[in-house]
Design a protein around this motif. Structure first.
Motif, PDB file in Angstrom:
ATOM      1  N   MET A   1     -27.937 -37.626  -8.290  1.00 45.83           N
ATOM      2  CA  MET A   1     -27.233 -38.423  -9.271  1.00 45.83           C
ATOM      3  C   MET A   1     -25.806 -38.712  -8.854  1.00 45.83           C
ATOM      4  N   SER A   2     -25.446 -38.466  -7.627  1.00 44.12           N
ATOM      5  CA  SER A   2     -24.066 -38.696  -7.204  1.00 44.12           C
ATOM      6  C   SER A   2     -23.690 -40.166  -7.231  1.00 44.12           C
ATOM      7  N   PHE A   3     -24.690 -41.067  -7.094  1.00 42.22           N
ATOM      8  CA  PHE A   3     -24.382 -42.487  -7.154  1.00 42.22           C
ATOM      9  C   PHE A   3     -23.875 -42.887  -8.534  1.00 42.22           C
ATOM     10  N   ILE A   4     -24.309 -42.200  -9.574  1.00 37.06           N
ATOM     11  CA  ILE A   4     -23.850 -42.492 -10.933  1.00 37.06           C
ATOM     12  C   ILE A   4     -22.349 -42.256 -11.040  1.00 37.06           C
ATOM     13  N   ARG A   5     -21.859 -41.282 -10.329  1.00 34.70           N
ATOM     14  CA  ARG A   5     -20.442 -40.919 -10.362  1.00 34.70           C
ATOM     15  C   ARG A   5     -19.541 -42.129 -10.115  1.00 34.70           C
ATOM     16  N   GLN A   6     -19.832 -42.886  -9.066  1.00 37.06           N
ATOM     17  CA  GLN A   6     -18.980 -44.031  -8.752  1.00 37.06           C
ATOM     18  C   GLN A   6     -19.072 -45.094  -9.837  1.00 37.06           C
ATOM     19  N   TYR A   7     -20.245 -45.244 -10.460  1.00 36.15           N
ATOM     20  CA  TYR A   7     -20.397 -46.229 -11.523  1.00 36.15           C
ATOM     21  C   TYR A   7     -19.690 -45.788 -12.800  1.00 36.15           C
ATOM     22  N   LEU A   8     -19.659 -44.492 -13.069  1.00 39.88           N
ATOM     23  CA  LEU A   8     -18.922 -43.987 -14.227  1.00 39.88           C
ATOM     24  C   LEU A   8     -17.437 -44.314 -14.109  1.00 39.88           C
ATOM     25  N   ILE A   9     -16.875 -44.039 -12.947  1.00 38.18           N
ATOM     26  CA  ILE A   9     -15.454 -44.284 -12.715  1.00 38.18           C
ATOM     27  C   ILE A   9     -15.166 -45.782 -12.747  1.00 38.18           C
ATOM     28  N   SER A  10     -16.006 -46.565 -12.089  1.00 38.68           N
ATOM     29  CA  SER A  10     -15.821 -48.013 -12.039  1.00 38.68           C
ATOM     30  C   SER A  10     -15.859 -48.631 -13.441  1.00 38.68           C
ATOM     31  N   ALA A  11     -16.823 -48.243 -14.244  1.00 32.06           N
ATOM     32  CA  ALA A  11     -16.954 -48.796 -15.597  1.00 32.06           C
ATOM     33  C   ALA A  11     -15.745 -48.440 -16.453  1.00 32.06           C
ATOM     34  N   ARG A  12     -15.264 -47.202 -16.335  1.00 27.22           N
ATOM     35  CA  ARG A  12     -14.090 -46.791 -17.121  1.00 27.22           C
ATOM     36  C   ARG A  12     -12.864 -47.592 -16.716  1.00 27.22           C
ATOM     37  N   LYS A  13     -12.666 -47.765 -15.426  1.00 22.55           N
ATOM     38  CA  LYS A  13     -11.505 -48.514 -14.947  1.00 22.55           C
ATOM     39  C   LYS A  13     -11.590 -49.986 -15.340  1.00 22.55           C
ATOM     40  N   LYS A  14     -12.781 -50.564 -15.265  1.00 21.45           N
ATOM     41  CA  LYS A  14     -12.953 -51.967 -15.680  1.00 21.45           C
ATOM     42  C   LYS A  14     -12.734 -52.133 -17.174  1.00 21.45           C
ATOM     43  N   ALA A  15     -13.010 -51.073 -17.937  1.00 26.18           N
ATOM     44  CA  ALA A  15     -12.757 -51.100 -19.375  1.00 26.18           C
ATOM     45  C   ALA A  15     -11.277 -50.836 -19.679  1.00 26.18           C
ATOM     46  N   ASN A  31     -10.383 -32.949 -19.178  1.00 23.26           N
ATOM     47  CA  ASN A  31     -10.822 -32.126 -18.057  1.00 23.26           C
ATOM     48  C   ASN A  31     -12.347 -32.167 -17.907  1.00 23.26           C
ATOM     49  N   HIS A  32     -13.053 -32.126 -19.027  1.00 22.84           N
ATOM     50  CA  HIS A  32     -14.517 -32.170 -18.991  1.00 22.84           C
ATOM     51  C   HIS A  32     -14.998 -33.509 -18.442  1.00 22.84           C
ATOM     52  N   LEU A  33     -14.412 -34.618 -18.913  1.00 26.09           N
ATOM     53  CA  LEU A  33     -14.796 -35.931 -18.405  1.00 26.09           C
ATOM     54  C   LEU A  33     -14.462 -36.055 -16.928  1.00 26.09           C
ATOM     55  N   SER A  34     -13.333 -35.528 -16.528  1.00 25.21           N
ATOM     56  CA  SER A  34     -12.953 -35.545 -15.114  1.00 25.21           C
ATOM     57  C   SER A  34     -13.987 -34.810 -14.268  1.00 25.21           C
ATOM     58  N   ASN A  35     -14.410 -33.648 -14.734  1.00 25.54           N
ATOM     59  CA  ASN A  35     -15.422 -32.878 -14.006  1.00 25.54           C
ATOM     60  C   ASN A  35     -16.741 -33.634 -13.906  1.00 25.54           C
ATOM     61  N   ILE A  36     -17.132 -34.349 -14.959  1.00 26.02           N
ATOM     62  CA  ILE A  36     -18.352 -35.148 -14.930  1.00 26.02           C
ATOM     63  C   ILE A  36     -18.210 -36.260 -13.896  1.00 26.02           C
ATOM     64  N   GLU A  37     -17.073 -36.983 -13.947  1.00 23.21           N
ATOM     65  CA  GLU A  37     -16.850 -38.088 -13.012  1.00 23.21           C
ATOM     66  C   GLU A  37     -16.777 -37.621 -11.569  1.00 23.21           C
ATOM     67  N   GLN A  38     -16.289 -36.432 -11.346  1.00 21.60           N
ATOM     68  CA  GLN A  38     -16.157 -35.920  -9.978  1.00 21.60           C
ATOM     69  C   GLN A  38     -17.428 -35.243  -9.469  1.00 21.60           C
ATOM     70  N   GLY A  39     -18.437 -35.145 -10.318  1.00 20.08           N
ATOM     71  CA  GLY A  39     -19.713 -34.583  -9.891  1.00 20.08           C
ATOM     72  C   GLY A  39     -19.803 -33.071 -10.013  1.00 20.08           C
ATOM     73  N   HIS A  40     -18.819 -32.448 -10.659  1.00 16.22           N
ATOM     74  CA  HIS A  40     -18.838 -30.989 -10.811  1.00 16.22           C
ATOM     75  C   HIS A  40     -19.721 -30.537 -11.971  1.00 16.22           C
ATOM     76  N   ARG A  41     -20.062 -31.474 -12.862  1.00 14.94           N
ATOM     77  CA  ARG A  41     -20.872 -31.132 -14.034  1.00 14.94           C
ATOM     78  C   ARG A  41     -22.021 -32.120 -14.171  1.00 14.94           C
ATOM     79  N   GLN A  42     -22.767 -32.294 -13.089  1.00 12.60           N
ATOM     80  CA  GLN A  42     -23.854 -33.267 -13.093  1.00 12.60           C
ATOM     81  C   GLN A  42     -24.920 -32.951 -14.130  1.00 12.60           C
ATOM     82  N   HIS A  43     -25.100 -31.679 -14.433  1.00  9.50           N
ATOM     83  CA  HIS A  43     -26.113 -31.317 -15.423  1.00  9.50           C
ATOM     84  C   HIS A  43     -25.736 -31.801 -16.821  1.00  9.50           C
TER      85      HIS A  43
END
Length: 79
Positions: A1-15, A31-43
């Protein structure tokens, strides 16, 4: 699911949202959202979170999987 990471960040920045603003609207810490976007909390990336993010960022749900709205579309833009 690491590909989702780049789309999460991209969508937030475009918004045009900061992590802090998005996290507050989602009811989580920055901090929690940052960890999700960085792939540290993929679950923590589930259907419900992606649905909430698609509504918040105003992108189609499938954007997080394809980076675009249509399967044949080569761009990472969305409507």
């Amino acid at each position: 699911m690491s590909f989702i990471r780049q789309y999460l960040i991209s969508a937030r920045k475009k918004a045009k949202m900061s992590q802090a603003e998005a996290a507050k609207k989602l009811g989580m810490s920055q901090n929690h959202l940052s960890n999700i976007e960085q792939g540290h909390r993929q679950h923590d990336i589930g259907v419900h979170l992606l649905w909430d993010l698609s509504k918040l960022y105003r992108v189609p749900f499938q954007y997080f999987f394809y980076g675009r709205t249509k399967k044949g579309d080569k761009s990472d833009e969305y409507e």
